[in-house]
Scaffold this motif. Structure first.
Motif, PDB file in Angstrom:
ATOM      1  N   ASN A 467       0.868  -1.173   0.000  1.00 14.40           N
ATOM      2  CA  ASN A 467       0.000   0.000   0.000  1.00 14.40           C
ATOM      3  C   ASN A 467       0.908   1.227   0.000  1.00 14.40           C
ATOM      4  O   ASN A 467       1.596   1.496   0.976  1.00 14.40           O
ATOM      5  CB  ASN A 467      -0.907   0.003   1.236  1.00 14.40           C
ATOM      6  N   ASN A 468       0.947   1.939  -1.104  1.00 13.40           N
ATOM      7  CA  ASN A 468       1.886   3.030  -1.289  1.00 13.40           C
ATOM      8  C   ASN A 468       1.172   4.362  -1.468  1.00 13.40           C
ATOM      9  O   ASN A 468      -0.021   4.413  -1.770  1.00 13.40           O
ATOM     10  CB  ASN A 468       2.772   2.790  -2.520  1.00 13.40           C
ATOM     11  N   ASN A 486      -2.037   0.815  -4.687  1.00 18.32           N
ATOM     12  CA  ASN A 486      -1.966  -0.563  -4.211  1.00 18.32           C
ATOM     13  C   ASN A 486      -1.318  -1.439  -5.272  1.00 18.32           C
ATOM     14  O   ASN A 486      -1.638  -1.335  -6.464  1.00 18.32           O
ATOM     15  CB  ASN A 486      -3.357  -1.106  -3.883  1.00 18.32           C
ATOM     16  N   TYR A 487      -0.422  -2.289  -4.811  1.00 14.85           N
ATOM     17  CA  TYR A 487       0.304  -3.166  -5.741  1.00 14.85           C
ATOM     18  C   TYR A 487       0.281  -4.583  -5.195  1.00 14.85           C
ATOM     19  O   TYR A 487       0.543  -4.821  -4.005  1.00 14.85           O
ATOM     20  CB  TYR A 487       1.746  -2.687  -5.890  1.00 14.85           C
ATOM     21  N   TRP A 514      -3.158  -0.684  -8.941  1.00 12.55           N
ATOM     22  CA  TRP A 514      -4.291   0.218  -9.115  1.00 12.55           C
ATOM     23  C   TRP A 514      -4.188   1.413  -8.153  1.00 12.55           C
ATOM     24  O   TRP A 514      -3.509   1.355  -7.129  1.00 12.55           O
ATOM     25  CB  TRP A 514      -5.608  -0.526  -8.937  1.00 12.55           C
ATOM     26  N   TYR A 515      -4.869   2.483  -8.535  1.00 13.98           N
ATOM     27  CA  TYR A 515      -4.776   3.755  -7.829  1.00 13.98           C
ATOM     28  C   TYR A 515      -6.154   4.198  -7.349  1.00 13.98           C
ATOM     29  O   TYR A 515      -7.163   3.957  -8.013  1.00 13.98           O
ATOM     30  CB  TYR A 515      -4.203   4.848  -8.739  1.00 13.98           C
ATOM     31  N   LYS A 516      -6.143   4.878  -6.203  1.00 12.72           N
ATOM     32  CA  LYS A 516      -7.347   5.500  -5.675  1.00 12.72           C
ATOM     33  C   LYS A 516      -7.034   6.945  -5.316  1.00 12.72           C
ATOM     34  O   LYS A 516      -5.917   7.267  -4.925  1.00 12.72           O
ATOM     35  CB  LYS A 516      -7.830   4.778  -4.409  1.00 12.72           C
ATOM     36  N   ARG A 517      -8.046   7.767  -5.446  1.00 11.24           N
ATOM     37  CA  ARG A 517      -7.885   9.162  -5.058  1.00 11.24           C
ATOM     38  C   ARG A 517      -7.621   9.252  -3.552  1.00 11.24           C
ATOM     39  O   ARG A 517      -8.258   8.583  -2.746  1.00 11.24           O
ATOM     40  CB  ARG A 517      -9.159   9.918  -5.411  1.00 11.24           C
ATOM     41  N   GLY A 528     -16.983  10.331  -9.219  1.00 13.30           N
ATOM     42  CA  GLY A 528     -17.382   9.126  -9.932  1.00 13.30           C
ATOM     43  C   GLY A 528     -16.253   8.150 -10.173  1.00 13.30           C
ATOM     44  O   GLY A 528     -16.484   6.966 -10.443  1.00 13.30           O
ATOM     45  N   VAL A 529     -15.005   8.584 -10.107  1.00 17.72           N
ATOM     46  CA  VAL A 529     -13.858   7.689 -10.310  1.00 17.72           C
ATOM     47  C   VAL A 529     -13.436   7.107  -8.966  1.00 17.72           C
ATOM     48  O   VAL A 529     -13.002   7.831  -8.080  1.00 17.72           O
ATOM     49  CB  VAL A 529     -12.673   8.434 -10.955  1.00 17.72           C
ATOM     50  N   LYS A 530     -13.571   5.777  -8.825  1.00 17.12           N
ATOM     51  CA  LYS A 530     -13.208   5.120  -7.561  1.00 17.12           C
ATOM     52  C   LYS A 530     -11.790   4.558  -7.601  1.00 17.12           C
ATOM     53  O   LYS A 530     -11.028   4.705  -6.647  1.00 17.12           O
ATOM     54  CB  LYS A 530     -14.208   4.023  -7.245  1.00 17.12           C
ATOM     55  N   SER A 531     -11.437   3.878  -8.673  1.00 22.60           N
ATOM     56  CA  SER A 531     -10.080   3.337  -8.806  1.00 22.60           C
ATOM     57  C   SER A 531      -9.814   3.024 -10.266  1.00 22.60           C
ATOM     58  O   SER A 531     -10.742   2.808 -11.063  1.00 22.60           O
ATOM     59  CB  SER A 531      -9.896   2.077  -7.950  1.00 22.60           C
ATOM     60  N   PHE A 532      -8.516   2.955 -10.613  1.00 22.03           N
ATOM     61  CA  PHE A 532      -8.122   2.618 -11.981  1.00 22.03           C
ATOM     62  C   PHE A 532      -6.716   2.025 -11.940  1.00 22.03           C
ATOM     63  O   PHE A 532      -5.943   2.266 -10.996  1.00 22.03           O
ATOM     64  CB  PHE A 532      -8.158   3.855 -12.878  1.00 22.03           C
TER      65      PHE A 532
END
Length: 746
Positions: A467-468, A486-487, A514-517, A528-532
C-alpha cells in the motif's frame, strides 16, 4: 623486589644450580585486556620468557595465543588488523550468505526462536561463532596437542560453571573451547556447554588466577591486572558490557586480595579513559600496556640476568603453521535434523582433500550462510599422514520470529515482523512471511521447495502486497496531490543458485496495480472515479548477483539485478461511473498486449583505502511498447525508501518523476571519518524517453528530458541500524529535498 628474596631462597635451597621458574598471570578486562600485549612486549625486551602462563577472559586469549608460539609483535599485528565490530557482532560477510537468504540477513534488530515450548530468547547477545573461528584459525599449529602443558609455554585458563558455581580450570582438551569459555561474558556471549557444565567468563569467580599459576609450578609470579582491583571507574559503566563486567567483578576483589601476596611483580597499567568495550582503540590500549610495564624494565632485566646466570633457557620450539593439510576423515558432532550430505555439500570439503586454513574458513562461512546453524567450529586431530576434521555444530531452531523498527520522512514509523520456518511443512522447505506494519503496510510471503539435499535448485512461490502513496508534482516541484497506490504480485517457477553470489529465476508472474484518489485533487477527478489501474501476466527471467561484503556500508563487491520480462496479457482495471472513464483512459490504455521489457542495475564498490570507497552505478530500463502508468518506473528518494517499480534518485523526492525508457548513471564517494560515522557525496544523471501516449498536462510524465541531481548524506552505522540525514538538489525545481531515515529497511 619481592622476587629477589624468593629467588635467593630458592637458589640456596637447591644448591644454587636450579633455575627458578617464572609465571605470568593475565587478568580479564574486555578490551582493556589488549594491554597485556604491550606488557609482553616489555617482557620480551627485558629478556623474560615465562615458564608458565595463566589467564582469564581476554587474558586467556592473549596468554593462550602467546603460549602456542605467537610473539608479542605478532599479537599486536593481529589485534590491530581485526575488524572488532565484525568479530563481536557474530555476523558473517554478506558475500558468504546464500543468495536466497541475503534479503533477510542483517535487517532485524532481534531474532527469537520458536520452539515447542513457545518463544525462546538466546542466552547471550553474541553466539561467539566469529571469535571461535578466529581462535581455531590461529591455533592450527597446535592441532593434536591435547595437553596445554605440552605447548611451547605451559598454559591454563579459568572459566566459571553456572551449574555447580565452581571454577573450572582448563589444562587440556580443545584449545578453542577453553578460550571461548573463559571469555564468555554473561548475557553478552552465550555460555559454552561442555560435558555437564555450562561455562561462562572466568572473571565471575577468578579474574586474576595467581594461585592457578602458582600451582603450575611457578616460583616467581609476574601479575598483570587490567580489571577492577579496587573499585570500578565511572568511565567503565557507560556501556552494557561495562556494567555487566563490573557487576561480575565485585566478588573478585576479595579473591584478588587473598592472592596478591603471591605476586612478586605487580603491573597495573593506567587504562582511563578506555573501557571494557573500547576495542576500536586497540592500538592505543596496547601502548598503555607498554607504558604500564616500562617502569619495571630495569627490574625485569635484572631478573633475566639473574636467572640466566644460573641456567639458560632451552630454545623454545614453536610448531609451524601448516600451509595445507590432508583430510582423512570428517566427523560432525551435534547435527540432528540436517543431513550429512547437505553439510558436506556446503562445506565444500571432502575426505582426501588437501586444504588450507582459508579453505576451512570459507567452508564454515558457507555453512553459516545457509542460516541453518547458530555456530560451527572445527578442530584438527593428526592421524597417520593426515588429519581428522572434527566439526562441532549447533543447529538453529527451525522456526524464528524476527522484528525491527524503522523511521524515515517518507513512510514514517514502521514495525517489520517476520516468521521464518525451515523444514517444518515439508523437508527441504523454507517459508517466510514478512509484514511491514505502518500507515503504508507491506506483506511478503515466500516459499521455496528445494530439490535435492544440497539446496541449490528449487521451486519458488512468492506473493507481495504494498500500500503506497503516489504523489503528483507540478513542473516547479510543488505537490499537486496524491493517490493511494496498491500493488499486488504473485509469481512462481524455478530458481537455482550458483555459489553464494548468483541466483537465477525463471518465473510466471501476475501483477495487479491500481490507484485511488487520496488528497489534493480538486479539479482532476469527479467523485465518480473510484479506482483505476492494470493487471499483467508475464514470463520473467530474473538474474541476481551480489558479492558485496556487507548489507550496509559495503567496502567491496558488486551487485547486479537484471529482469527480462515477456508480457502475455495486459488488462485495464476501472471502477466508477462510466461517463468518467475518459478522465483516466490515457493512464490505463496500452498499445500492445504482447511486448517485452528489460530492467537492470549494476553497482560496484571500490575501496581506495579502508576509509574511502567509490561506488559507480548504472541503471537502465527499456520497453518495446508504450506502457500504462502502472507499468512505469517511479523515480526519486533514497534507496531505503524505494519499493516495487521504484528507482532511487538523489535530487528528487520519493516517486517525484515517472519514466519508461531510461538510462541513469550514479557516482558516490563515501568517506568514513570515525569508526562508524560516514559522509557520502552523490551525483546522478538520468536521460529518459517517455512516449507520447499520456496527455495529462505533464503532471505525471514530462517530455523527453534529462535530470541531474546531487546530494550529501551523513550516515552513522549504529547498533540499531543506519542513521541517515541528507539534503539534495538538482535540475528540477522545488528547492532542497531533505532526507531522514533510521533503522533497518524492509
Amino acid at each position: 623486589m619481592v622476587w629477589l628474596f624468593s629467588f635467593n631462597s630458592l637458589s640456596a635451597d637447591d644448591g644454587g644450580d636450579k633455575r627458578p621458574t617464572v609465571g605470568v598471570v593475565l587478568s580479564g578486562g574486555g578490551a582493556k585486556g589488549l594491554a597485556h600485549i604491550g606488557v609482553l612486549q616489555v617482557l620480551e625486551e627485558a629478556g623474560i620468557r615465562p615458564d608458565y602462563i595463566a589467564g582469564t577472559s581476554m587474558g586467556a586469549i592473549v596468554g593462550g595465543l602467546y603460549s602456542i608460539g605467537y610473539s608479542a609483535q605478532e599479537l599486536d599485528s593481529i589485534v590491530t588488523a581485526v575488524d572488532w565490530g565484525h568479530l563481536l557482532s557474530d555476523r558473517i560477510l554478506l558475500s558468504d550468505v546464500m543468495p536466497e537468504e541475503k534479503d533477510d540477513y542483517q535487517r532485524y534488530h532481534g531474532e527469537i526462536d520458536i520452539t515447542s515450548d513457545g518463544f525462546s530468547t538466546p542466552a547471550g547477545f553474541i553466539e561467539g561463532h566469529s571469535v571461535s573461528e578466529l581462535i581455531s584459525r590461529l591455533s592450527i599449529r597446535v592441532a593434536g596437542i591435547e595437553s596445554f602443558k605440552d605447548f611451547p609455554i605451559p598454559f591454563k585458563c579459568v572459566a566459571a560453571d553456572l551449574i555447580s558455581g565452581r571454577q573450572h580450570v582448563f589444562s587440556d582438551g580443545d584449545f578453542t573451547t577453553a578460550l571461548r569459555a573463559s571469555m564468555a561474558i554473561p548475557s553478552i556471549f552465550s555460555p559454552v556447554e561442555l560435558d555437564s557444565m555450562l561455562l561462562v567468563d572466568g572473571g565471575v569467580l577468578n579474574n586474576f588466577p595467581v594461585r592457578v599459576c602458582k600451582n603450575m609450578g611457578a616460583d616467581i609470579i609476574i601479575g598483570v591486572n587490567v580489571g577492577t582491583s579496587h573499585k570500578t571507574d565511572v568511565g567503565d559503566l557507560n556501556s552494557p558490557i561495562g556494567v555487566l563486567t563490573a557487576s561480575t567483578m565485585i566478588g573478585n576483589n576479595i579473591n584478588m586480595r587473598v592472592q596478591m601476596p603471591m605476586v612478586d611483580i605487580y603491573i597495573e597499567p593506567e587504562m582511563d579513559p578506555y573501557t571494557t568495550a573500547s576495542f576500536s582503540d586497540a592500538i592505543h590500549i596496547v601502548e598503555r600496556g607498554r607504558k604500564g610495564a616500562a617502569p619495571f624494565l630495569s627490574e625485569l632485566k635484572n631478573m633475566a640476568d639473574s636467572l640466566n646466570s644460573i641456567a639458560l633457557h632451552s630454545p623454545r620450539v614453536v610448531p609451524p603453521q601448516p600451509d595445507s593439510v590432508r583430510i582423512d576423515q570428517i566427523r560432525v558432532n551435534g547435527m540432528e535434523r540436517i543431513s550429512y550430505r547437505f553439510f558436506l555439500g556446503n562445506l565444500g570439503i571432502h575426505e582426501g582433500d588437501y586444504i588450507s586454513v582459508n579453505d576451512l574458513e570459507r567452508g564454515v562461512s558457507r555453512l553459516m550462510g545457509t542460516r541453518y546453524f547458530k555456530s560451527v567450529s572445527y578442530r584438527l586431530r593428526p592421524v597417520r599422514d593426515g588429519y581428522v576434521l572434527v566439526m562441532n555444530v549447533d543447529e538453529a531452531e527451525r522456526a524464528k520470529f524476527k522484528f525491527s523498527l524503522q523511521y524515515d520522512n517518507e513512510y514514517k514509523a514502521r514495525l517489520t515482523a517476520n516468521v521464518t520456518l525451515r523444514n517444518i511443512l515439508l523437508r527441504g522447505n523454507r517459508v517466510s512471511k514478512t509484514i511491514d506494519i505502518s500507515d503504508r503496510p507491506r506483506i511478503n510471503l515466500s516459499m521455496i521447495n528445494y530439490h535435492g539435499e544440497i539446496h541449490r535448485t528449487g521451486t519458488r512461490f512468492q506473493g507481495v502486497f504494498e500500500n503506497n502513496s503516489f504523489p503528483v508534482y507540478f513542473q516547479d516541484g510543488a505537490k499537486y496531490g496524491s493517490f493511494v497506490h496498491n500493488y499486488f504480485s504473485a509469481f512462481g517457477g524455478f530458481m537455482s543458485s550458483v555459489g553464494t553470489s548468483l541466483e537465477i529465476n525463471a518465473l510466471m508472474e501476475y501483477e495487479r496495480s491500481w490507484y485511488k484518489r487520496e488528497s489534493g485533487f480538486y479539479n482532476l477527478f469527479t467523485p465518480g472515479v473510484k479506482s483505476f489501474g492494470n493487471s499483467y501476466l508475464s514470463g520473467l527471467f530474473w538474474l541476481r548477483y551480489n558479492s558485496t561484503n556487507r548489507r550496509f556500508f559495503p567496502g567491496r563487491g558488486s551487485d547486479l539485478d537484471l529482469k527480462f520480462r515477456a508480457y502475455f496479457d495486459v488488462s485495464e482495471l476501472y471502477k466508477g461511473a462510466q461517463d468518467q472513464y475518459l478522465s483516466v483512459e490515457d493512464m490505463i490504455a496500452f498499445s500492445d498486449e504482447k511486448f517485452f521489457t528489460l530492467r537492470g542495475c549494476y553497482r560496484r564498490h571500490i575501496s581506495f583505502t579502508d576509509r574511502l570507497v567509490f561506488i559507480p552505478s548504472v541503471f537502465a530500463g527499456w520497453s518495446t511498447a508504450d506502457m500504462p502508468l502502472s507499468g512505469l518506473t517511479y523515480v526519486g528518494g533514497l534507496p531505503s525508501q524505494t519499493r516495487n517499480h521504484d528507482l532511487s534518485f538523489i535530487g528528487l523526492g520519493s516517486r517525484e518523476k515517472v519514466v519508461q525508457n531510461y538510462v541513469m548513471a550514479q557516482g558516490s564517494i563515501r568517506y568514513r571519518f570515525y569508526s562508524k560515522l560516514h559522509a557520502t557525496m552523490i551525483v546522478n544523471g538520468l536521460a529518459s524517453y517517455q512516449g507520447d501516449y499520456i496527455s495529462f498536462d505533464s503532471v505525471f510524465v514530462n517530455e523527453d528530458e534529462q535530470l541531474l541531481g546531487y546530494g550529501l548524506l551523513l550516515e552513522y552505522d549504529s547498533i540499531l541500524g543506519p542513521l541517515q540525514i541528507g539534503a539534495s538538489g538538482g535540475s528540477v525545481g522545488g528547492g532542497v529535498r531533505w532526507y531522514f531515515g533510521f533503522g533497518y529497511t524492509f
